[in-house]
Design a protein around this motif. Structure first.
Motif, PDB file in Angstrom:
ATOM      1  N   TYR A 223       0.843  -1.189   0.000  1.00  0.00           N
ATOM      2  CA  TYR A 223       0.000   0.000   0.000  1.00  0.00           C
ATOM      3  C   TYR A 223       0.879   1.239   0.000  1.00  0.00           C
ATOM      4  O   TYR A 223       2.117   1.137   0.044  1.00  0.00           O
ATOM      5  CB  TYR A 223      -0.914  -0.017   1.229  1.00  0.00           C
ATOM      6  CG  TYR A 223      -0.165  -0.212   2.527  1.00  0.00           C
ATOM      7  CD1 TYR A 223       0.244   0.862   3.300  1.00  0.00           C
ATOM      8  CD2 TYR A 223       0.149  -1.502   2.974  1.00  0.00           C
ATOM      9  CE1 TYR A 223       0.930   0.684   4.478  1.00  0.00           C
ATOM     10  CE2 TYR A 223       0.845  -1.692   4.157  1.00  0.00           C
ATOM     11  CZ  TYR A 223       1.229  -0.595   4.918  1.00  0.00           C
ATOM     12  OH  TYR A 223       1.919  -0.784   6.089  1.00  0.00           O
ATOM     13  N   ASN A 533      -6.018   4.666  -6.479  1.00  0.00           N
ATOM     14  CA  ASN A 533      -5.200   3.850  -5.579  1.00  0.00           C
ATOM     15  C   ASN A 533      -4.070   4.723  -5.045  1.00  0.00           C
ATOM     16  O   ASN A 533      -3.181   5.131  -5.797  1.00  0.00           O
ATOM     17  CB  ASN A 533      -4.638   2.630  -6.328  1.00  0.00           C
ATOM     18  CG  ASN A 533      -4.165   1.563  -5.369  1.00  0.00           C
ATOM     19  OD1 ASN A 533      -4.088   1.796  -4.157  1.00  0.00           O
ATOM     20  ND2 ASN A 533      -3.853   0.405  -5.884  1.00  0.00           N
ATOM     21  N   TYR A 597      -8.027  -5.996  -0.072  1.00  0.00           N
ATOM     22  CA  TYR A 597      -6.751  -5.286   0.111  1.00  0.00           C
ATOM     23  C   TYR A 597      -5.741  -6.114   0.909  1.00  0.00           C
ATOM     24  O   TYR A 597      -4.692  -5.598   1.283  1.00  0.00           O
ATOM     25  CB  TYR A 597      -7.005  -3.947   0.816  1.00  0.00           C
ATOM     26  CG  TYR A 597      -7.938  -3.061   0.039  1.00  0.00           C
ATOM     27  CD1 TYR A 597      -7.481  -2.348  -1.062  1.00  0.00           C
ATOM     28  CD2 TYR A 597      -9.286  -2.955   0.381  1.00  0.00           C
ATOM     29  CE1 TYR A 597      -8.337  -1.548  -1.800  1.00  0.00           C
ATOM     30  CE2 TYR A 597     -10.151  -2.156  -0.349  1.00  0.00           C
ATOM     31  CZ  TYR A 597      -9.669  -1.459  -1.443  1.00  0.00           C
ATOM     32  OH  TYR A 597     -10.527  -0.669  -2.171  1.00  0.00           O
ATOM     33  N   GLN A 625      -8.566  -0.227   3.838  1.00  0.00           N
ATOM     34  CA  GLN A 625      -9.119   0.959   3.166  1.00  0.00           C
ATOM     35  C   GLN A 625     -10.528   1.282   3.662  1.00  0.00           C
ATOM     36  O   GLN A 625     -11.196   2.133   3.089  1.00  0.00           O
ATOM     37  CB  GLN A 625      -9.148   0.726   1.649  1.00  0.00           C
ATOM     38  CG  GLN A 625      -7.785   0.478   1.035  1.00  0.00           C
ATOM     39  CD  GLN A 625      -6.858   1.668   1.170  1.00  0.00           C
ATOM     40  OE1 GLN A 625      -7.225   2.789   0.859  1.00  0.00           O
ATOM     41  NE2 GLN A 625      -5.642   1.436   1.661  1.00  0.00           N
TER      42      GLN A 625
END
Length: 657
Positions: A223, A533, A597, A625
């Motif tokens: 991430y 993203n 995720y 998220q």
């Protein structure tokens, strides 16, 4: 006891045209717990924000609801304003009465009650809100740039000059991209390679840039600030640390009739090759699909003549893993396939080529050394017909967008043709001229007035061969006459398209894309280089057709975003993440399998003796998220989403009863 303030925005006329904002304000004031309600024309302005700050302080508000546009637009604005007034930012909620109300209704009598209900929902939700804190995420200050065209090179150089490490991955054997294959560039007619090659060399020599050419992205995990990227460095069958770039290997290679990808099929290369003389790195690669040694264990001539012994037929692909903090995607474009327009004969007649092929023919480094010769017989064309909008702006063919650069490069090509074939005649079929750039309009006029290009407004209906000539039939819509031109060469300004099979990379990135497979920006006006993203940015023609100035500008914009991100040691992430009630969790792992995720993992629960008692789900707050899939999936109802709890959802529903 809640003390809620409600602030209704007119959004100019965007909301007030369809919603009676005064009624929304007055209706909100009647809701239990609301102690202040105001409306203003632009609540996002400094005046509007000050109204909110003053009310928080003077009315001692415990929660704020702003009825305005989408939270994607101004939620951070109003939360920051609340925080500046001393209110926890997560006690500020947005009621979207623009996109979800005023923009979808025309009747004020219908829109106004709906806006009142939407605002009421948020009032009941904010009553249940709890103060939350941001999550601190450490940042790895190293960037990945995918794509080694001019946009990728510019982004890599800008980030590297900012003092941070950059990994540049390019799938072909050399950086340079499409620009390296151009002859000259509009509107200044600079030699393309003269202005690009120094940047390519700077990129290869820069101490902060690690270059992986002939490489592809295998996987991307993680991430924002903490990505883990796996790169496949394909076998060149040449030892890079040993090769001197002398070129003896490809000079001696007997396989000389392999169509050159760099020359767009207008020239040939050998089985061991460098794409073009200025390639960076200047290290040959052996094409394993055509090399006789690799296919049939014959030949091996390149190994025999190589002075330093750099050839290695046993070389294998190398898998490399890198930890990075941010990604810039600059994967470029390709041209519409040759056979898309069958009536134009592209793919059928050798003398019908596209714009990039013509660039290679007129380039000094091209297969004809810059001498314009038609592909079928090497004859110098006495006339050339250029056709614009081939594939683009044609909804009947499923492509409605404009390729943006075709008008300009066609004008440039007519000029370069005239400069080399002085007696030649250039005809251009066009729909209209789109020359929106500095000096662009003047450039097109120069092609017409000084170099005598004949522009015909209309489409071509058919191209067919007659002896050694091509017959182009079309219509001049300005004069209303049918046109038939006998010509030696036809150049199609084919549509720019996203790269083939790019969807797989986009899925690895988790980036969204449109129906044509162009990458989608987070917001077309306010966040044009960001994706949805976080930590992934866009540069160049992977987003939409762009010319070189626009691609370079966007690359620098993406690089500045990366540098801004790397200016901090940690990143503040919103606190709206999933939380697990470990007492209820049975460790069934359904949330782990469902989480898109990969933010869920197992946590061991041990007794005082260190013995494992059971396992429960655990949230990686850096990855989460706040999508809520775990909440919906869990049979035990043990996850809950901070900021959107079940109690808040029920309170919203009950407000409608």
């Amino acid at each position: 006891m809640s003390r809620i303030g409600v602030f209704v925005c007119h959004c100019g006329e965007n909301i007030a045209r369809t919603v009676d904002v005064e009624k929304v304000r007055d209706a909100s004031m009647l809701v239990k717990g609301v102690v202040d309600a105001q409306d203003y024309k632009y609540m996002c302005s400094s005046v509007g924000q000050n109204m909110i700050k003053d009310a928080i302080k003077s009315k001692k508000l415990t929660g704020v609801v702003v009825a305005c546009c989408s939270p994607k637009m101004h939620e951070p604005t109003f939360r920051n304003a609340s925080a500046e007034a001393g209110l926890n930012p997560y006690l500020c909620e947005i009621a979207n009465i623009r996109e979800q109300c005023s923009w979808v209704h025309e009747d004020k009598a219908i829109a106004t009650p709906k806006a009142i209900e939407l605002t009421g929902l948020m009032i009941e939700k904010v009553k249940q809100n709890s103060p939350l804190g941001d999550i601190k995420v450490p940042i790895t200050k190293k960037a990945l740039v995918i794509g080694g065209g001019v946009a990728g090179i510019q982004a890599a150089l800008d980030i590297a000059e900012g003092g941070h490490q950059v990994i540049l991955v390019e799938q072909t054997p050399s950086i340079g991209g499409k620009m390296a294959g151009l002859s000259e560039t509009f509107p200044t007619l600079d030699c393309s390679q003269c202005i690009l090659t120094p940047k390519m060399v700077d990129c290869a020599r820069h101490k902060n840039i690690k270059l992986y050419t002939y490489s592809e992205i295998e996987s991307i995990k993680g991430y924002l600030g903490n990505f883990e990227v796996t790169i496949r460095k394909k076998a060149r069958f040449v030892k890079e640390s040993v090769c001197t770039g002398c070129g003896l290997c490809y000079q001696k290679c007997p396989q000389k009739k392999i169509p050159s990808e760099f020359d767009q099929g207008t020239g040939f290369r050998t089985a061991i090759y460098v794409p073009f003389p200025q390639a960076v790195p200047n290290i040959p690669v052996i094409d394993k699909n055509t090399c006789l040694k690799l296919l049939k264990d014959r030949c091996g001539l390149c190994e025999k003549v190589c002075p330093p012994g750099a050839i290695d037929y046993t070389q294998q692909d190398e898998i490399i893993t890198e930890k990075i903090g941010s990604i810039v995607v600059a994967v470029g474009y390709e041209m519409l396939p040759n056979n898309f327009y069958g009536e134009y004969g592209h793919g059928k007649y050798k003398d019908v080529i596209n714009g990039l092929q013509f660039e290679r023919i007129i380039s000094a480094s091209g297969p004809t050394k810059g001498e314009i010769k038609r592909p079928s017989d090497g004859k110098v064309p006495e006339s050339v017909v250029f056709i614009q909008c081939v594939g683009s702006r044609d909804p009947a063919k499923g492509i409605s967008f404009c390729s943006k650069i075709c008008c300009m490069y066609t004008a440039k090509q007519t000029m370069l043709y005239k400069h080399k074939v002085h007696h030649g005649k250039a005809y251009v079929f066009y729909i209209d001229i789109r020359a929106g750039g500095k000096g662009y309009e003047e450039f097109v006029m120069r092609a017409i007035e000084e170099d005598g290009a004949v522009y015909l407004r209309g489409r071509v209906s058919r191209i067919y061969r007659k002896k050694d000539k091509l017959i182009v039939r079309g219509m001049d819509t300005l004069s209303g006459n049918k046109v038939e031109i006998e010509t030696d060469l036809v150049v199609l300004a084919s549509a720019m398209m996203p790269n083939k099979n790019i969807e797989t990379l986009y899925q690895k990135l988790g980036a969204s894309y449109d129906k044509y497979h162009w990458l989608t920006e987070a917001h077309p006006k306010l966040r044009p280089v960001e994706t949805t993203n976080a930590g992934i940015f866009l540069a160049g023609a992977c987003q939409a057709p762009k010319d070189i100035p626009d691609a370079v500008s966007q690359a620098s914009g993406a690089a500045s975003k990366v540098l801004a991100l790397f200016s901090k040691d940690t990143l503040n992430k919103e606190g709206t993440v999933a939380r697990i009630n470990e007492t209820l969790c049975t460790g069934c792992q359904m949330c782990i399998n469902a989480c898109p995720y990969k933010a869920m993992e197992l946590k061991d629960i041990k007794n005082k003796q260190g013995q494992l008692i059971r396992q429960v789900a655990k949230v990686n707050e850096g990855l989460c998220q706040g999508c809520g899939v775990c909440v919906a999936t869990c049979p035990s109802k043990c996850p809950d989403l901070a900021g959107i709890t079940e109690e808040q959802v029920y309170a919203e529903i009950l407000s409608l009863s």
